[in-house]
Each structure stands twice: as structure tokens, then as C-alpha cells.
Scaffold this active site. Structure first.
Site, PDB file in Angstrom:
ATOM      1  N   SER A   1     -11.063  -5.115 -10.597  1.00  0.00           N
ATOM      2  CA  SER A   1      -9.068  -4.504 -10.497  1.00  0.00           C
ATOM      3  C   SER A   1      -8.096  -6.069 -11.190  1.00  0.00           C
ATOM      4  CB  SER A   1      -9.003  -4.532  -8.457  1.00  0.00           C
ATOM      5  OG  SER A   1      -8.938  -6.179  -8.459  1.00  0.00           O
ATOM      6  N   LYS A   2      -9.528  -6.618 -10.809  1.00  0.00           N
ATOM      7  CA  LYS A   2      -8.110  -8.242 -11.101  1.00  0.00           C
ATOM      8  C   LYS A   2      -8.379  -7.687 -13.165  1.00  0.00           C
ATOM      9  CE  LYS A   2      -6.622 -10.727  -7.872  1.00  0.00           C
ATOM     10  NZ  LYS A   2      -5.738 -11.221  -7.961  1.00  0.00           N
TER      11      LYS A   2
ATOM     12  N   TYR B   1     -13.232  -5.597  -6.311  1.00  0.00           N
ATOM     13  CA  TYR B   1     -12.204  -7.141  -7.015  1.00  0.00           C
ATOM     14  C   TYR B   1     -12.527  -7.101  -8.586  1.00  0.00           C
ATOM     15  CZ  TYR B   1     -10.469 -11.191  -6.280  1.00  0.00           C
ATOM     16  OH  TYR B   1      -9.036 -12.422  -6.844  1.00  0.00           O
ATOM     17  N   ALA B   2     -13.303  -7.516  -8.894  1.00  0.00           N
ATOM     18  CA  ALA B   2     -13.452  -8.544 -10.806  1.00  0.00           C
ATOM     19  C   ALA B   2     -12.953  -7.071 -11.066  1.00  0.00           C
ATOM     20  CB  ALA B   2     -14.730  -7.955 -10.744  1.00  0.00           C
TER      21      ALA B   2
ATOM     22  N   ASN C   1       0.534  -1.617   0.298  1.00  0.00           N
ATOM     23  CA  ASN C   1       0.006  -0.008   0.448  1.00  0.00           C
ATOM     24  C   ASN C   1       1.217   1.155  -0.525  1.00  0.00           C
ATOM     25  OD1 ASN C   1      -3.136  -0.563   0.576  1.00  0.00           O
ATOM     26  ND2 ASN C   1      -1.844  -2.366   2.069  1.00  0.00           N
TER      27      ASN C   1
ATOM     28  N   SER D   1      -7.222 -13.421 -11.776  1.00  0.00           N
ATOM     29  CA  SER D   1      -8.758 -14.429 -11.422  1.00  0.00           C
ATOM     30  C   SER D   1      -9.770 -14.446 -12.593  1.00  0.00           C
ATOM     31  CB  SER D   1      -9.577 -13.098  -9.901  1.00  0.00           C
ATOM     32  OG  SER D   1     -10.728 -14.399 -10.365  1.00  0.00           O
TER      33      SER D   1
END
Length: 238
Positions: free
Chosen positions: A145-146, A142-143, A52, A129
Site C-alpha cells: 500500500s505504501k 502494508y508495504a 474507510n 514508508s
């Protein structure tokens, strides 16, 4: 060099890269976990670091170069997931998830791609992912970012081709990491079977991803770049 090396897929990548003869550079926040992992690797160096902290990644790279020399490969396995419906997502949720999953990896690659840090014919692998290509409710940030990793890898691959650096993604389905296994142990047998039924070859093991990473880091993958390798036991072909 492997981020997220203290657990899950990153941990397994570190073990199997070391078993294949590589000197591994382990990056994660918790030093005690990295130290434990290093004891199981033939040759390993530990660099506790919170990804981070984007602003000091160059200093981390400089330290690694000073002590380890030039790099041959990089696996970005660090990542976090947060389940929240769209209506509950706050700006800080997006920022936290994208910062670790996406921005930190690209920031490392920005420096890695400088010839002062890498050997010729270096390789880069992003762990994405299957939600980069399919929908699943509740994991929008999350999706995203992937998916961003997969899209960015294509453009990065074109930019770095002139430097003989290959850039690829791996998009795993559900892999039985210790975290996922703990989740499965907390739900009913019926719920477990429902989750498993979408996978014709069953759920994955961390080794399924680490072995593919080793291939993409090797000379055998010389002519592969800008690709997203889906490893999901057949989930997305149904």
C-alpha cells in the site's frame, strides 16, 4: 488539511503546521482526540470521519469547503499496519489496509484537485514508508500500500502539474511515535539495540517528518513534484 491527525506523525504535522501559522483542518475517526489536539493549535477545525467510508468523501470535502473555504495543502498521514506472513493474509486484510492507506488518500486528492476546492499553487504530501523501497518480512500488504502511494504520486503529479498542484511523498524510517515507543518499551534492551543499530543517526522523531512536510507544503518547494523524499537517518544508504 491533515488525515490521521489524532496520533503519530499526523498529530505532529498538525501541531507544527499550526505553529508555523497555518489554519489546520483535522481529520480522524475519534473526535475526542481531535478536540484535544485542536486545543494545542492556534487555529484548527475538527472533522471526525472514518476514511474507510470511501463513498462519502465528497460529502466531507463539500462540508469542509462550505465552512473553511479553499484549501492550500493536504497531508495524507492516515494509515494502518498489520503484521502477517503471506500465507496468513486474507483478502479482507488487503482490502482494509489498501482502503485506508491508499484508496482514501487518492479519493480525497481526486476531489481536492477540482478547482472548486483548492487555491492556486496547492500542495499535496503523502506519508509513505521506507518499506515502499526496501523489503521487510511480515508486512507485505502494508508495504504494498505504501509502495502504491509512491508510484501513484508520480502519475498524479503529472496530471495535476497543469493545475499548479505539487504532489510528493515522504518515506520515513522508524519514527518514535507514541505507538512505536510503546512497542519499544515492551521488548528487551537487546532487541531495542538491534532495531536501532541500522540507523546511523538514530531513530527518528515525529518532528523530522512534520518539518519536511511543512517544507513540501511551502513556496520553497515550488519546483519539486512527483518525488519520494526518504527520511530515515541513513538506514537505506547502508
Amino acid at each position: 488539511m491533515i488525515t490521521g491527525a489524532s496520533s503519530g506523525i499526523g498529530y505532529q504535522c498538525a501541531l507544527d503546521c499550526a505553529r508555523s501559522g497555518a489554519k489546520v483542518i483535522l481529520i480522524a475517526r475519534r473526535k475526542e482526540l481531535l478536540d484535544d489536539l485542536a486545543q494545542n493549535c492556534s487555529t484548527a477545525s475538527v472533522y471526525p470521519y472514518d476514511l474507510n467510508d470511501i463513498d462519502n468523501i465528497k460529502s466531507l470535502m463539500d462540508e469542509i469547503k462550505q465552512h473553511e473555504g479553499l484549501l492550500d495543502g493536504f497531508i495524507h498521514a492516515a494509515g494502518i499496519e498489520k503484521t502477517l506472513p503471506l500465507k496468513n493474509l486474507k483478502l479482507k486484510n488487503y482490502e482494509t489496509i489498501y482502503r485506508l492507506n491508499f484508496v482514501s488518500g487518492l479519493e480525497i486528492v481526486k476531489h481536492f484537485s477540482n478547482k472548486k476546492y483548492h487555491n492556486e499553487y496547492a500542495k499535496i504530501v503523502f506519508i509513505s514508508s521506507i518499506v515502499s523501497i526496501i523489503g521487510r518480512p511480515g508486512i507485505i500488504a502494508y508495504a504494498g500500500s505504501k509502495g502504491a502511494l509512491v508510484s501513484a504520486a508520480k502519475s498524479i503529479a503529472l496530471e495535476l502539474a497543469t493545475k499548479n498542484i505539487n504532489v510528493n511523498c515522504i518515506s520515513p524510517g522508524t519514527v518514535l511515535t507514541p505507538m512505536i515507543q510503546k512497542y519499544f518499551d515492551s521488548i528487551s534492551g537487546e532487541e531495542q539495540e538491534k532495531r536501532k543499530e541500522g540507523y546511523p543517526l538514530g531513530l527518528g522523531k515525529p518532528e523530522d517528518i512534520s518539518y519536511a512536510s511543512i517544507f513540501l507544503l511551502s513556496d520553497a518547494a515550488r519546483w519539486i513534484t512527483g518525488q519520494n523524499i526518504i527520511i530515515d537517518g541513513g538506514y537505506t544508504i547502508r
